[in-house]
Write a protein that holds these residues in place. Structure first.
Motif, PDB file in Angstrom:
ATOM      1  N   ILE A  18       0.769  -1.197   0.194  1.00 31.30           N
ATOM      2  CA  ILE A  18      -0.073   0.039  -0.215  1.00 31.30           C
ATOM      3  C   ILE A  18       0.773   1.113   0.157  1.00 31.30           C
ATOM      4  CG2 ILE A  18      -2.186   1.379   0.948  1.00 31.30           C
ATOM      5  CD1 ILE A  18      -2.497  -0.831   1.822  1.00 31.30           C
ATOM      6  N   VAL A  19       2.326   1.280   1.491  1.00 37.98           N
ATOM      7  CA  VAL A  19       2.594   2.497   0.528  1.00 37.98           C
ATOM      8  C   VAL A  19       3.626   2.266  -0.291  1.00 37.98           C
ATOM      9  CG1 VAL A  19       5.099   3.421   1.921  1.00 37.98           C
ATOM     10  CG2 VAL A  19       3.123   2.639   3.515  1.00 37.98           C
ATOM     11  N   ASP A  20       3.752   1.583  -1.219  1.00 37.78           N
ATOM     12  CA  ASP A  20       4.328   1.751  -2.664  1.00 37.78           C
ATOM     13  C   ASP A  20       3.502   2.082  -3.719  1.00 37.78           C
ATOM     14  OD1 ASP A  20       6.686   0.144  -1.537  1.00 37.78           O
ATOM     15  OD2 ASP A  20       6.437  -1.746  -2.573  1.00 37.78           O
ATOM     16  N   ASP A  21       2.077   2.456  -3.691  1.00 34.37           N
ATOM     17  CA  ASP A  21       1.234   2.393  -4.455  1.00 34.37           C
ATOM     18  C   ASP A  21       1.273   3.622  -3.521  1.00 34.37           C
ATOM     19  OD1 ASP A  21       0.694  -0.285  -5.793  1.00 34.37           O
ATOM     20  OD2 ASP A  21      -1.598  -0.838  -4.840  1.00 34.37           O
ATOM     21  N   LEU A  22       1.516   4.275  -2.658  1.00 36.52           N
ATOM     22  CA  LEU A  22       0.982   5.306  -2.060  1.00 36.52           C
ATOM     23  C   LEU A  22       1.767   6.383  -3.093  1.00 36.52           C
ATOM     24  CD1 LEU A  22      -0.306   5.477   1.174  1.00 36.52           C
ATOM     25  CD2 LEU A  22      -2.414   5.937  -0.500  1.00 36.52           C
ATOM     26  N   ALA A  23       3.212   6.157  -2.621  1.00 37.58           N
ATOM     27  CA  ALA A  23       4.365   7.013  -3.180  1.00 37.58           C
ATOM     28  C   ALA A  23       4.650   7.008  -4.434  1.00 37.58           C
ATOM     29  CB  ALA A  23       6.248   5.823  -2.679  1.00 37.58           C
ATOM     30  N   ASP A  24       4.164   5.772  -5.611  1.00 35.45           N
ATOM     31  CA  ASP A  24       4.297   5.378  -7.055  1.00 35.45           C
ATOM     32  C   ASP A  24       3.023   6.446  -7.457  1.00 35.45           C
ATOM     33  OD1 ASP A  24       6.116   3.897  -6.914  1.00 35.45           O
ATOM     34  OD2 ASP A  24       5.264   2.231  -7.186  1.00 35.45           O
ATOM     35  N   ALA A  25       1.978   6.719  -6.862  1.00 37.55           N
ATOM     36  CA  ALA A  25       0.798   7.993  -6.991  1.00 37.55           C
ATOM     37  C   ALA A  25       1.549   8.508  -6.838  1.00 37.55           C
ATOM     38  CB  ALA A  25      -0.626   7.058  -6.535  1.00 37.55           C
ATOM     39  N   VAL A  26       1.641   9.516  -5.517  1.00 42.81           N
ATOM     40  CA  VAL A  26       2.185  10.623  -5.861  1.00 42.81           C
ATOM     41  C   VAL A  26       3.228  11.342  -6.261  1.00 42.81           C
ATOM     42  CG1 VAL A  26       3.516  11.926  -4.240  1.00 42.81           C
ATOM     43  CG2 VAL A  26       1.476  10.450  -3.331  1.00 42.81           C
ATOM     44  N   ILE A  27       4.628  10.167  -6.655  1.00 40.26           N
ATOM     45  CA  ILE A  27       5.342  10.214  -7.742  1.00 40.26           C
ATOM     46  C   ILE A  27       4.700  10.989  -9.358  1.00 40.26           C
ATOM     47  CG2 ILE A  27       7.031   9.400  -8.735  1.00 40.26           C
ATOM     48  CD1 ILE A  27       8.115   8.155  -5.668  1.00 40.26           C
ATOM     49  N   LYS A  28       4.199  10.440  -9.465  1.00 44.68           N
ATOM     50  CA  LYS A  28       3.145  10.415 -10.639  1.00 44.68           C
ATOM     51  C   LYS A  28       2.640  11.540 -11.104  1.00 44.68           C
ATOM     52  CE  LYS A  28       0.138   8.176 -13.834  1.00 44.68           C
ATOM     53  NZ  LYS A  28      -0.650   6.643 -14.332  1.00 44.68           N
ATOM     54  N   GLU A  29       2.040  11.558  -9.753  1.00 47.92           N
ATOM     55  CA  GLU A  29       1.387  13.213  -9.939  1.00 47.92           C
ATOM     56  C   GLU A  29       2.490  14.625 -10.081  1.00 47.92           C
ATOM     57  OE1 GLU A  29      -1.773  15.584 -10.156  1.00 47.92           O
ATOM     58  OE2 GLU A  29      -1.549  13.744  -9.991  1.00 47.92           O
ATOM     59  N   ILE A  30       3.300  14.493  -9.516  1.00 46.78           N
ATOM     60  CA  ILE A  30       4.696  15.113  -9.510  1.00 46.78           C
ATOM     61  C   ILE A  30       5.377  15.161 -10.868  1.00 46.78           C
ATOM     62  CG2 ILE A  30       7.103  15.063  -8.760  1.00 46.78           C
ATOM     63  CD1 ILE A  30       6.323  14.057  -5.920  1.00 46.78           C
ATOM     64  N   ASP A  31       5.270  14.301 -11.782  1.00 47.83           N
ATOM     65  CA  ASP A  31       6.140  13.929 -12.845  1.00 47.83           C
ATOM     66  C   ASP A  31       4.781  14.803 -13.902  1.00 47.83           C
ATOM     67  OD1 ASP A  31       7.980  12.497 -11.855  1.00 47.83           O
ATOM     68  OD2 ASP A  31       7.051  10.311 -13.095  1.00 47.83           O
ATOM     69  N   ASN A  32       3.509  14.338 -13.762  1.00 50.77           N
ATOM     70  CA  ASN A  32       2.623  15.189 -14.483  1.00 50.77           C
ATOM     71  C   ASN A  32       2.593  16.396 -14.467  1.00 50.77           C
ATOM     72  OD1 ASN A  32       2.025  12.252 -15.312  1.00 50.77           O
ATOM     73  ND2 ASN A  32       0.098  12.246 -13.993  1.00 50.77           N
TER      74      ASN A  32
END
Length: 135
Positions: free
Chosen positions: A117-131
């Motif tokens: 779950i933490v990995d999914d959260l971190a990946d989603a936030v990083i994806k939003e940063i990239d976007n």
């Protein structure tokens, strides 16, 4: 009323906190969406198969969709459905199975799912940063 309090402490959380600090105005929305879409289902999928079975011939919580999730801001709560409230306080060893030892299946299931779950959260936030940076 809460039967058991659970929290986590993982090194991955540091990565998540660092990512959140880069887009503080958008992180809350991203985390809430990710918890709803991925976090809660992963937690429920990790808990459901380890719900203890009784020897009674009846419809068992493990074999049914016994859990329901309630979403809040930056959180979710997993509880049994009304028909399965006998598993309400499993970590305390009370309820209809008073003489049994605590099973701690809720905690064990959450522990099993937490790092994913933490990995999914971190990946989603990083994806939003990239976007955001790509705009």
């Amino acid at each position: 009323m809460c039967a058991a309090k659970w929290s986590m402490d993982f090194p991955d959380v540091d990565r998540l906190v660092e990512s959140i600090s880069k887009i503080p105005n958008r992180s809350e929305t991203v985390i809430n969406k990710t918890l709803r879409a991925k976090g809660a289902p992963k937690a429920m999928d990790s808990i459901q198969p380890i719900i203890p079975l009784s020897r009674k011939k009846k419809k068992h919580a493990r074999d049914s969709k016994a859990l329901v999730v309630k979403h809040g801001n930056l959180e979710f709560t997993i509880r049994p459905k009304r028909a399965f409230e006998y598993i309400k306080y499993p970590d305390l060893g009370i309820g209809t199975s008073k003489k049994k030892q605590p099973k701690e299946f809720m905690k064990k299931g959450l522990d099993k799912a937490a790092s994913r779950i933490v990995d999914d959260l971190a990946d989603a936030v990083i994806k939003e940063i990239d976007n955001t940076l790509g705009e």
